[in-house]
Write a protein that holds these residues in place. Structure first.
Motif, short mmCIF file in Angstrom:
data_model
loop_
_atom_site.label_atom_id
_atom_site.label_comp_id
_atom_site.label_asym_id
_atom_site.label_seq_id
_atom_site.Cartn_x
_atom_site.Cartn_y
_atom_site.Cartn_z
N LEU A 171 0.78 -3.37 16.29
CA LEU A 171 0.07 -4.49 16.90
C LEU A 171 0.68 -5.83 16.50
O LEU A 171 0.56 -6.81 17.23
N GLY A 172 1.28 -5.87 15.31
CA GLY A 172 1.93 -7.09 14.85
C GLY A 172 1.02 -8.08 14.17
O GLY A 172 1.49 -9.11 13.68
N ILE A 173 -0.28 -7.79 14.14
CA ILE A 173 -1.22 -8.72 13.51
C ILE A 173 -2.28 -7.92 12.76
O ILE A 173 -2.52 -6.75 13.02
N VAL A 174 -2.92 -8.61 11.82
CA VAL A 174 -4.09 -8.06 11.14
C VAL A 174 -5.07 -9.21 10.93
O VAL A 174 -4.67 -10.35 10.64
N GLN A 175 -6.34 -8.92 11.11
CA GLN A 175 -7.35 -9.97 10.93
C GLN A 175 -7.78 -9.99 9.47
O GLN A 175 -8.03 -8.95 8.86
N PHE A 176 -7.84 -11.20 8.91
CA PHE A 176 -8.23 -11.39 7.52
C PHE A 176 -9.05 -12.66 7.44
O PHE A 176 -8.57 -13.74 7.78
N HIS A 177 -10.30 -12.55 7.04
CA HIS A 177 -11.21 -13.68 6.92
C HIS A 177 -11.21 -14.52 8.19
O HIS A 177 -11.02 -15.75 8.15
N ASN A 178 -11.37 -13.85 9.32
CA ASN A 178 -11.53 -14.49 10.63
C ASN A 178 -10.27 -15.20 11.13
O ASN A 178 -10.35 -16.06 12.02
N GLU A 189 -9.68 -4.40 1.12
CA GLU A 189 -10.21 -4.74 -0.20
C GLU A 189 -9.83 -6.16 -0.62
O GLU A 189 -10.62 -6.85 -1.27
N THR A 190 -8.64 -6.59 -0.25
CA THR A 190 -8.19 -7.92 -0.64
C THR A 190 -9.08 -9.00 -0.04
O THR A 190 -9.30 -10.06 -0.64
N GLU A 191 -9.60 -8.74 1.15
CA GLU A 191 -10.52 -9.70 1.77
C GLU A 191 -11.79 -9.84 0.94
O GLU A 191 -12.38 -10.93 0.86
N GLU A 192 -12.22 -8.77 0.28
CA GLU A 192 -13.39 -8.84 -0.59
C GLU A 192 -13.13 -9.81 -1.75
O GLU A 192 -14.01 -10.58 -2.14
N LEU A 193 -11.91 -9.77 -2.31
CA LEU A 193 -11.58 -10.68 -3.39
C LEU A 193 -11.58 -12.13 -2.90
O LEU A 193 -12.11 -13.02 -3.56
N ALA A 194 -10.99 -12.36 -1.73
CA ALA A 194 -10.96 -13.72 -1.18
C ALA A 194 -12.37 -14.27 -1.01
O ALA A 194 -12.66 -15.42 -1.38
N GLU A 195 -13.24 -13.46 -0.47
CA GLU A 195 -14.62 -13.91 -0.23
C GLU A 195 -15.34 -14.20 -1.53
O GLU A 195 -16.11 -15.17 -1.64
N TRP A 196 -15.11 -13.38 -2.56
CA TRP A 196 -15.76 -13.61 -3.85
C TRP A 196 -15.26 -14.93 -4.46
O TRP A 196 -16.06 -15.71 -4.98
N GLY A 234 -3.32 -16.43 -0.34
CA GLY A 234 -3.08 -17.85 -0.62
C GLY A 234 -3.32 -18.74 0.58
O GLY A 234 -3.86 -19.85 0.44
N LEU A 235 -2.94 -18.29 1.77
CA LEU A 235 -3.15 -19.11 2.97
C LEU A 235 -4.63 -19.21 3.31
O LEU A 235 -5.09 -20.26 3.80
N THR A 236 -5.38 -18.16 3.07
CA THR A 236 -6.83 -18.23 3.28
C THR A 236 -7.46 -19.25 2.34
O THR A 236 -8.29 -20.07 2.75
#
Length: 282
Positions: free
Chosen positions: A75-82, A97-104, A128-130
């Motif tokens: 697909l070339g993309i992945v959704q992460f934190h919207n 799982e990494t998205e869980e860390l970003a949200e915390w 980092g970009l999030t």
């Protein structure tokens, strides 16, 4: 002529035969990608006929998925934190799982105005970009040993119009001078070498450099933690992502480095996944 529903059914059967988990969802994603629509839109288009212009590229995607090429690469993309991040073989495929860390971190790590943030081993840059996008007054450094991974990070920053960032090719802190940070995050290689034969076909498409951390998976983390502790400003946060059964050893490293407020967060599967700690404020 073959309809959308018929294509979904045949493709799902093929992927199931090839041992692909969640075959129906995978097939829906491939068809939606080819038709430039959402998976939900497919339910309104079951009777739509597909011509060869759609079927030929779809057959190629289906074969590659059956051969174990990750759906994210196809697909070339992945959704992460919207946000949609570009992903390919240059870096580790972002994990849920990494998205869980970003949200915390966004909820709990109260950072000062103009905070300095470091994403060590940034890969595609999703973490980092999030943090940069959600903290526009902060300055975020994205560092990685791999120039290929950094090129992908730069592309993601550009496509998302995130500008409060710097990029550094560095073996851990070797090229970062004496800069100190309010928050250091790291998703470093942590897979034990002994686990190599057991990895799924999909994971084997990730770069070795991003996966393997020596005999027990902790070689890079052992190098990283003591130096990271020295690079934190007073009150600064350190947060990592680790593998299964690595929490106790990582906590010991954090404690030996003089950090306080140790807390290892569990992911949604109940695995102790995210050790966090702070440098004393005094």
């Amino acid at each position: 002529m073959t309809t959308v529903l018929e294509t979904l059914d045949k493709g799902t059967a093929y992927l199931t035969k090839k041992g692909i988990e969640d075959a129906r969802r995978n097939m829906q994603m491939l068809v939606a990608h080819q038709l430039s629509c959402t998976r939900m839109d497919l339910y309104l288009r079951f009777d739509q006929p597909l011509d060869e212009g759609d079927l030929v590229p779809l057959r190629d995607l289906l074969k590659r998925r059956g051969d174990g090429v990750p759906i994210q690469h196809l697909l070339g993309i992945v959704q992460f934190h919207n946000r949609d991040f570009k992903t390919d073989s240059r870096a580790l495929i972002p994990r849920p799982e990494t998205e869980e860390l970003a949200e915390w971190l966004l909820k709990n790590a109260k950072l000062p105005a103009g905070a300095r943030i470091l994403d060590m081993g940034c890969g595609s840059g999703i973490l980092g970009l999030t943090l940069a996008a959600e903290n526009p007054e902060a300055r975020v450094t994205l560092a990685d040993l791999s120039p290929e991974a950094l090129s992908l990070t730069k592309e993601n920053a550009q496509r998302l119009d995130i500008t409060n960032v710097d990029f550094v090719e560095s073996d851990l802190f070797s090229a970062l001078g004496d800069t100190r940070f309010d928050l250091i995050v790291a998703n470093l290689p942590y897979v034990p070498e002994v686990d190599r034969p057991t990895l799924s076909r999909e994971v084997q498409h990730d770069p070795d450099l991003a996966l393997f951390g020596g005999p027990d998976g902790l070689d890079v983390i052992r190098r990283f933690v003591p130096e990271a502790a020295k690079r934190l400003l007073p009150g600064g946060w350190l947060a990592l992502e680790i593998g299964i059964d690595q929490a106790a050893q990582t906590e010991a490293l954090l404690e030996t480095a003089g950090l306080t407020d140790l807390l290892t967060l569990k992911d949604l599967s109940g695995i102790a996944r995210f050790p966090t700690a702070r440098r004393s404020a005094v």
